[in-house]
Write a protein that holds these residues in place. Structure first.
Motif, PDB file in Angstrom:
ATOM      1  N   SER A  53       0.849  -1.117  -0.021  1.00  0.00           N
ATOM      2  CA  SER A  53       0.100  -0.085   0.029  1.00  0.00           C
ATOM      3  C   SER A  53       0.989   1.412   0.017  1.00  0.00           C
ATOM      4  O   SER A  53       2.092   1.046   0.050  1.00  0.00           O
ATOM      5  N   GLN A  54       0.223   2.329  -0.197  1.00  0.00           N
ATOM      6  CA  GLN A  54       0.973   3.586  -0.420  1.00  0.00           C
ATOM      7  C   GLN A  54       1.360   4.132   1.028  1.00  0.00           C
ATOM      8  O   GLN A  54       2.634   4.626   1.164  1.00  0.00           O
ATOM      9  N   LEU A  83      -5.063  -5.113   5.655  1.00  0.00           N
ATOM     10  CA  LEU A  83      -4.422  -5.995   6.375  1.00  0.00           C
ATOM     11  C   LEU A  83      -3.138  -5.488   7.460  1.00  0.00           C
ATOM     12  O   LEU A  83      -3.175  -5.966   8.439  1.00  0.00           O
ATOM     13  N   GLN A  84      -2.767  -4.265   6.796  1.00  0.00           N
ATOM     14  CA  GLN A  84      -1.572  -3.598   7.457  1.00  0.00           C
ATOM     15  C   GLN A  84      -2.247  -2.936   8.781  1.00  0.00           C
ATOM     16  O   GLN A  84      -1.839  -2.770   9.858  1.00  0.00           O
ATOM     17  N   ARG A  85      -3.352  -2.563   8.490  1.00  0.00           N
ATOM     18  CA  ARG A  85      -4.431  -1.701   9.452  1.00  0.00           C
ATOM     19  C   ARG A  85      -4.751  -2.885  10.757  1.00  0.00           C
ATOM     20  O   ARG A  85      -4.510  -2.541  12.046  1.00  0.00           O
ATOM     21  N   LEU A  95      -0.382   5.275  31.801  1.00  0.00           N
ATOM     22  CA  LEU A  95       0.299   4.277  30.647  1.00  0.00           C
ATOM     23  C   LEU A  95       0.522   3.225  31.083  1.00  0.00           C
ATOM     24  O   LEU A  95       0.291   1.899  30.543  1.00  0.00           O
ATOM     25  N   ILE A  96       1.295   2.866  32.002  1.00  0.00           N
ATOM     26  CA  ILE A  96       1.603   1.657  32.555  1.00  0.00           C
ATOM     27  C   ILE A  96       0.121   0.699  32.961  1.00  0.00           C
ATOM     28  O   ILE A  96      -0.604   1.170  33.524  1.00  0.00           O
ATOM     29  N   ARG A  97       0.511  -0.471  32.577  1.00  0.00           N
ATOM     30  CA  ARG A  97      -0.602  -1.505  32.870  1.00  0.00           C
ATOM     31  C   ARG A  97      -1.794  -1.168  31.900  1.00  0.00           C
ATOM     32  O   ARG A  97      -2.639  -1.954  32.100  1.00  0.00           O
ATOM     33  N   LYS A  98      -1.497  -0.446  30.831  1.00  0.00           N
ATOM     34  CA  LYS A  98      -2.574  -0.424  29.896  1.00  0.00           C
ATOM     35  C   LYS A  98      -1.978  -1.108  28.689  1.00  0.00           C
ATOM     36  O   LYS A  98      -0.884  -1.102  28.261  1.00  0.00           O
ATOM     37  N   PRO A  99      -2.773  -1.658  27.886  1.00  0.00           N
ATOM     38  CA  PRO A  99      -2.620  -2.463  26.664  1.00  0.00           C
ATOM     39  C   PRO A  99      -2.341  -1.511  25.588  1.00  0.00           C
ATOM     40  O   PRO A  99      -3.212  -1.495  24.525  1.00  0.00           O
ATOM     41  N   LEU A 100      -1.453  -0.573  25.544  1.00  0.00           N
ATOM     42  CA  LEU A 100      -1.074   0.329  24.589  1.00  0.00           C
ATOM     43  C   LEU A 100      -0.437  -0.470  23.129  1.00  0.00           C
ATOM     44  O   LEU A 100       0.120  -1.540  23.393  1.00  0.00           O
ATOM     45  N   HIS A 101      -0.903   0.177  22.160  1.00  0.00           N
ATOM     46  CA  HIS A 101      -0.307  -0.477  20.859  1.00  0.00           C
ATOM     47  C   HIS A 101       1.233  -0.515  21.090  1.00  0.00           C
ATOM     48  O   HIS A 101       1.799   0.561  21.409  1.00  0.00           O
ATOM     49  N   ARG A 102       1.816  -1.351  20.133  1.00  0.00           N
ATOM     50  CA  ARG A 102       3.395  -1.250  20.261  1.00  0.00           C
ATOM     51  C   ARG A 102       3.807  -0.204  19.253  1.00  0.00           C
ATOM     52  O   ARG A 102       3.423  -0.626  18.005  1.00  0.00           O
ATOM     53  N   ARG A 103       4.782   0.167  19.478  1.00  0.00           N
ATOM     54  CA  ARG A 103       5.194   1.386  18.478  1.00  0.00           C
ATOM     55  C   ARG A 103       5.964   0.784  17.416  1.00  0.00           C
ATOM     56  O   ARG A 103       6.289   1.534  16.456  1.00  0.00           O
ATOM     57  N   ASP A 104       6.449  -0.566  17.587  1.00  0.00           N
ATOM     58  CA  ASP A 104       7.191  -0.909  16.485  1.00  0.00           C
ATOM     59  C   ASP A 104       6.086  -1.940  15.410  1.00  0.00           C
ATOM     60  O   ASP A 104       6.494  -2.297  14.611  1.00  0.00           O
ATOM     61  N   SER A 105       4.700  -2.063  15.918  1.00  0.00           N
ATOM     62  CA  SER A 105       4.113  -2.451  14.839  1.00  0.00           C
ATOM     63  C   SER A 105       4.043  -2.155  13.541  1.00  0.00           C
ATOM     64  O   SER A 105       4.042  -2.870  12.577  1.00  0.00           O
ATOM     65  N   PRO A 106       3.722  -0.774  13.291  1.00  0.00           N
ATOM     66  CA  PRO A 106       3.657  -0.318  12.142  1.00  0.00           C
ATOM     67  C   PRO A 106       5.081  -0.413  11.094  1.00  0.00           C
ATOM     68  O   PRO A 106       4.896  -0.563  10.132  1.00  0.00           O
ATOM     69  N   LEU A 107       6.240  -0.467  11.845  1.00  0.00           N
ATOM     70  CA  LEU A 107       7.490  -0.605  11.323  1.00  0.00           C
ATOM     71  C   LEU A 107       7.558  -1.837  10.761  1.00  0.00           C
ATOM     72  O   LEU A 107       8.300  -2.346   9.771  1.00  0.00           O
ATOM     73  N   LYS A 108       6.696  -3.090  11.352  1.00  0.00           N
ATOM     74  CA  LYS A 108       6.771  -4.407  10.981  1.00  0.00           C
ATOM     75  C   LYS A 108       5.610  -4.769   9.802  1.00  0.00           C
ATOM     76  O   LYS A 108       5.408  -5.996   9.869  1.00  0.00           O
ATOM     77  N   THR A 109       4.976  -3.986   9.545  1.00  0.00           N
ATOM     78  CA  THR A 109       3.871  -4.122   8.415  1.00  0.00           C
ATOM     79  C   THR A 109       4.184  -3.686   6.965  1.00  0.00           C
ATOM     80  O   THR A 109       3.349  -3.859   6.276  1.00  0.00           O
ATOM     81  N   ASN A 110       5.174  -2.896   6.917  1.00  0.00           N
ATOM     82  CA  ASN A 110       5.649  -2.282   5.641  1.00  0.00           C
ATOM     83  C   ASN A 110       7.052  -2.367   5.224  1.00  0.00           C
ATOM     84  O   ASN A 110       7.501  -1.923   4.276  1.00  0.00           O
TER      85      ASN A 110
END
Lengths: 154, 213, 722
Positions: A77-78, A84-86, C198-213
């Motif tokens: 995707s761009q 899927l990525q989201r 913040l602590i004890r909260k299920p926050l999104h991982r900041r590396d997730s977006p780096l690992k989807t593209n």
């Protein structure tokens, strides 16, 4: 010289036509999102789209890709916003993350051909992609979520 | 394991069965000959055929050895997944036949199986036509007795709609020949391709008889 | 005391280059005095003045840009999210506005950086909380001074300091110059967990977006100008040497530039190999295939798995071991017993199979070495390479990339060493890539361990409990004392059993082979857990007790009791139905206790299938519940593979499984439903990345016993053919 079309960009590469597409993409073109995991089409880390099919680039000679449309994870995707990525981000699927380029590229073919996959369809599409961190339950969940987002046009 | 038992009674010429039963009871083999259905493409019951049930059955037993070898049987499974390896285990990636036999979604045969073999052991063997029989014509080998398999192959409705000429030609098909060129580390079928073609031709030319159970 | 922050001086220490900060900055970190474990909070200015090598976990520049340093490796376990999540809580910054960078290897600055023993949070969180709160208080103090108001009238939120009544505000960047001149506060009051945002909260991982593209840079993705690629043919038997080699064909491969002999240190030996240098990974690998190498492997035994396991059994049956723990009188109870359990459990060797095969980039230039790679222990690598390469420590710079899995293997020093040796030899930056086959066959492996368990039940109680283990001791690889028992002999076994079992003996029967071994996720708990918790189950059955109730009887500690209550509740333990097998196991690993219940039944073909796994994690203080769940899910899948699918076997001293086709993995079709519960309490933090692994296998095999009456004592076993 072989001309390759990768993510809608044209590249002229001077390589042995027997060189696997994986290494041309990674070492010659310089797109490193596609991963080496096994070299023998066992793990799925190297999946790219070749005219829309989820081929394993580690066993695909670069000559087979000539004249075809290659899409790598960088071109899925761009803006990192394929459903899927989201969904992967929403569910925080990746742990180490190394296999997920391949997981996503495999899942993308599933979702294109079957917008509403059942668990069985997911099994049929995804059992060729290994994840050593064991993120399988989340992969399944994320594919369902992506399908839902796609259906609702989100 | 599912067995296909759809042998068409019309395919068994009663007279032949009777005659052959008498002859073969002497050597303890019960055979059945049958005719491949006449197709638009030609007449398998041409005058050239020299019926010889004994020779035909003997030839088929050689054919059968080849067809049941992992190199052939692995892609003619009883289930929906192909088999792998000399031990014919179910393909480890849960790949499925799919409607046209080329796999499903991101697990299509040609995603891994290239037009040619990949060098090295344990790499995917290659062929430009690599696939399973399609869902509506499964041509199962796995689990079949020699008799069942012979009858299946000679049945136009179960053999991929092949008439005699097409069956003879099929022995030279690129995917059939691939059994003898399946990459390093894989045991080839027990006969050479030439021996297989000879046995195949002989089996068909002598009447395409099926062994007894 | 000079009160200015000398940017140039800091820059020399590589802070700015990696963080991309501009302008004067507030650096805040710890000084780890050589004498003690407790870190002392210091500001960069003080550190410079004192000449201290200071770590800098928090960097704030004059534009208000906040950079948080992750001092540990990110190999999937979540440090890249959880370390900043801790810091941002007390620092009062929004996580979306902060930049996170990986620390370089430097023990003096960051304390231990080894990402092992599930220690990232438990080993650092108190320091990180104090540090972050200190920074916040210094910024508040600086603002209060500027406004001329008491500190108590000010508070910090979202990277800004506010004055309550006037609503005046400064962003942190406007305060860093003044704040950096203040001394770090002495008495810090930390937030109560109930006040955490913040602590004890299920926050999104900041590396997730780096690992989807494809954006995340793993070791294998690192590129340097002029970098070449290398593949190395190494002796798959660790201790061999090269007799001769012929590189004629290798040199003919297009793209191959050079072929050289190399060696790298592996524990106390040097592993020899022939390196092929080329302009692409593929050319290097092709060249490696074309090499002809003759090895001399004559100086050590070439063992096969059968011999290894029969020797273990022989040792267990004929020898008493070194005593690890002994209380009461076990032997006389066993000798006098009419009826005793005496069984042997066997567990296999395993390999790590990180999805990212080993690799490392090294650039050796003059007297300086810089390394990038998937490295679990950058501080160790720095120490080690400094010694091995004869370089001053400050000239050895170790950069962590993202790790495509670690599991213990990437805490090792051999692959960076080899890359450094090659770069030095060829005078160019090089990426050394291990093929999957190299990665799979060369070890070090998780040791296989066998156990002899002897026990006696009298009047429904355990009257003797004796476990002897025979397996290689990781501590011996670096020359640890062989007169002492394995210090992990009971790792995995809940220590509270010691309080309630009167006659108990745990022994280590010394066992050596030439096979190189090391840590593998949860280390000895990964095998001990199976033996100990299966044995406890056998004792429970012998005692005629419900296996969960039996554990409740022996684990009297309050946290254990609550854990068992929770396991009973969520698994519906009391409502088990006929035709369902339920199994339980509880293990302790790296300061966390995890209990699991597995439910199995038979499918239509009569094969055993796993219907559900319930896991209860007590890790005390924790950061991110979703990361914990992910770690437990992954641990269970990894345990499932090791229990039912894969093992490393040896033939003639060589590992037989070379790639995924032989060392198969659990796949999406194998993953059972998993439900996870995290206990809430005020205890200190325990580990998270590994403790979910050990209880799964015994819970599974105990469930299979419950369903079928068949006791599984050897791993791996085939689930479909139980």
């Amino acid at each position: 010289m072989i001309t390759l079309n990768v993510n809608q960009k044209s590249y002229k590469v001077d390589v042995d036509p027997n060189m696997p597409l994986l290494w041309v993409i990674r070492d010659v073109i310089g797109l490193t999102g596609t991963k080496y995991g096994c070299g023998v089409a066992q793990c799925g880390a190297c999946v790219v789209h070749l005219d829309g099919e989820a081929v394993r680039s580690c066993v695909t000679k670069v000559s087979r890709a000539e004249g075809k449309k290659i899409v790598t994870i960088e071109g899925l995707s761009q803006h990192n916003d394929h459903p899927l990525q989201r969904a992967w981000q929403e569910i925080d699927v990746p742990q180490c993350g190394y296999c997920h380029s391949g997981q996503l590229m495999s899942a993308a073919v599933l979702l294109r051909e079957n917008p509403n996959p059942t668990d069985k369809d997911i099994d049929a599409a995804m059992a060729g992609n290994i994840c050593r961190c064991g993120t399988y339950l989340r992969i399944r969940k994320a594919i369902h979520l992506a399908a839902e987002m796609q259906r609702k046009g989100k | 394991m599912k067995q296909h038992s759809a042998m068409k009674p019309t395919n068994f010429p009663l007279k032949t069965i009777t005659v052959m039963a008498i002859i073969l009871s002497v050597i303890g083999i019960m055979t059945t000959a049958f005719k491949a259905r006449v197709s638009p493409g030609g007449n398998p019951e041409s005058s050239k055929m020299k019926r010889d049930s004994l020779a035909s059955v003997q030839a088929f037993m050689d054919v059968y050895k080849v067809l049941m070898s992992p190199r052939c049987m692995n892609c003619h499974p009883a289930g929906e997944a192909p088999l792998q390896g000399d031990d014919s285990h179910i393909h480890i990636m849960n790949v499925q036949r799919g409607k046209d036999g080329t796999g499903l979604y991101s697990a299509k045969c040609s995603n891994c199986h290239q037009p040619t073999n990949v060098p090295g052991e344990h790499t995917p063997p290659g062929n430009p036509k690599w696939q399973l029989p399609p869902g509506d014509m499964k041509m199962v080998f796995q689990g079949k007795t020699a008799r069942q398999l012979a009858m299946q192959i000679m049945d136009y409705n179960q053999n991929g709609h092949k008439n005699k000429e097409q069956l003879l030609e099929h022995a030279h098909d690129t995917l059939v020949k691939a059994a003898w060129n399946m990459g390093e580390g894989r045991t080839p079928p027990p006969l050479t391709h030439e021996e297989f073609v000879a046995a195949w031709n002989k089996w068909i030319e002598t009447g395409g008889y099926a062994p007894a159970e | 005391m000079s009160q200015t922050t000398d940017v140039k001086q800091i820059s020399r220490r590589n802070f700015l280059r990696v963080s991309g900060l501009t302008g004067t900055a507030l650096f805040l970190g710890f000084y780890f005095p050589a004498s003690g474990k407790e870190g002392k909070v210091v500001a960069g200015a003080d550190a410079n003045e004192l000449g201290i090598e200071m770590n800098s976990w928090i960097l704030i520049d004059t534009n208000g840009k906040v950079t948080i340093v992750d001092h540990r490796a990110e190999m999937g376990q979540g440090s890249f999210q959880s370390v900043p999540q801790i810091v941002a809580e007390e620092l009062e910054v929004d996580l979306k506005d902060v930049n996170v960078i990986f620390a370089q290897g430097n023990q003096a600055k960051y304390g231990s950086q080894i990402t092992g023993g599930s220690s990232t949070i438990r080993g650092s969180y108190k320091n990180l909380l104090n540090l972050s709160a200190s920074a916040r208080e210094m910024l508040i103090a600086a603002a209060a001074a500027k406004w001329g108001v008491p500190k108590s009238e000010c508070y910090a939120r979202s990277g800004q300091v506010f004055h309550k009544s006037s609503k005046k505000k400064f962003h942190y960047g406007e305060l860093v110059v003044a704040a950096s001149k203040l001394e770090a506060p002495k008495d810090i009051v930390l937030k109560k967990p109930s006040d955490y945002k913040l602590i004890r909260k299920p926050l999104h991982r900041r590396d997730s977006p780096l690992k989807t593209n494809g954006e995340a840079v793993f070791g294998l993705d690192k590129r340097l100008p002029g970098m070449v690629f290398a593949a190395v043919e190494r002796n798959p038997r660790l201790r061999g040497t090269i007799k001769s080699y012929d590189d004629t064909e290798a040199r003919k491969v297009p793209g191959v530039k050079q072929v050289i002999k190399v060696k790298m240190k592996v524990f106390q030996s040097y592993r020899e190999g022939v390196a092929v240098i080329a302009n692409s990974t593929w050319a290097a690998m092709q060249g490696k295939k074309a090499l002809k190498v003759e090895w001399d492997d004559s100086s050590f035994e070439h063992l096969s798995s059968d011999e290894i396991y029969s020797r273990m059994k022989e040792a267990l049956n004929t020898k008493e071991g070194l005593s690890f723990k002994s209380q009461g009188d076990v032997n006389s109870v066993i000798q006098q017993a009419q009826n005793k359990i005496d069984v042997i459990y066997e567990t296999p060797y395993q390999a790590h199979y990180c999805m990212e095969p080993l690799n490392c980039v090294a650039n050796y230039q003059k007297d300086k070495l810089e390394v990038w790679g998937p490295i679990q222990a950058p501080d160790w690598v720095q120490d080690f390479l400094s010694k091995e390469m004869g370089l001053a420590k400050e000239n050895v710079i170790i950069n962590m990339t993202f790790l495509g899995g670690g599991f213990g293997r990437k805490a090792f020093l051999d692959y960076p060493h080899e890359a450094a040796v090659i770069s030095k030899e060829i005078g160019a930056p090089v990426q050394v890539v291990w093929t999957r086959e190299d990665d799979a066959t060369q070890g070090p492996f998780r040791p296989g361990v066998s156990y002899r368990c002897e026990g006696v039940i009298e009047n429904g109680e355990i009257s003797a409990f004796k476990v002897k283990l025979a397996g290689q001791n990781i501590g011996h690889m670096d020359g640890g004392g062989k007169d002492k028992p394995n210090d992990s002999a009971s790792e995995g076994f809940v220590k509270h059993y010691f309080d309630s079992i009167k006659n108990l003996s745990i022994q280590d029967v010394p066992f050596e082979t030439p096979i190189p071994i090391m840590w593998w996720r949860s280390v000895y708990a990964s095998t001990n857990g199976f033996a100990f918790e299966s044995f406890v189950d056998e004792l429970a059955i012998q005692a005629g007790k419900d296996p969960l109730e039996f554990r409740r009887q022996y684990l009297k500690d309050e946290r254990c009791q609550l854990l068992i209550d929770k396991m009973e509740e969520i698994s519906g333990w009391k409502n088990r139905k006929k035709n369902e097998g339920f199994g339980v196991a509880i293990t302790e690993c790296f300061a966390s206790t995890v209990g699991q219940v597995v439910k199995v039944s038979k499918d239509v073909d009569g094969k055993v299938k796993i219907d559900q796994v319930w896991a209860v994690m007590d890790c005390g203080w924790y950061v991110n519940p979703d990361i914990i769940r992910a770690q437990v899910e992954g641990s269970i899948i990894m345990a499932l593979g090791a229990a039912t699918i894969h093992e490393v076997t040896f033939k003639d001293g060589l590992a037989e499984q070379k790639n995924f086709y032989a060392y198969q993995m659990p796949r999406i079709t194998d993953a059972p439903p998993i439900e996870i519960h995290i206990m809430e309490n005020s205890a200190d933090a325990g580990g998270v990345g590994e403790p979910g692994l050990p209880p799964f296998t015994p819970a599974l095999t105990n469930a299979i016993f419950d369903l079928t009456g068949k006791r599984i004592r050897k791993l791996p076993f085939n689930l479909a053919s139980v």
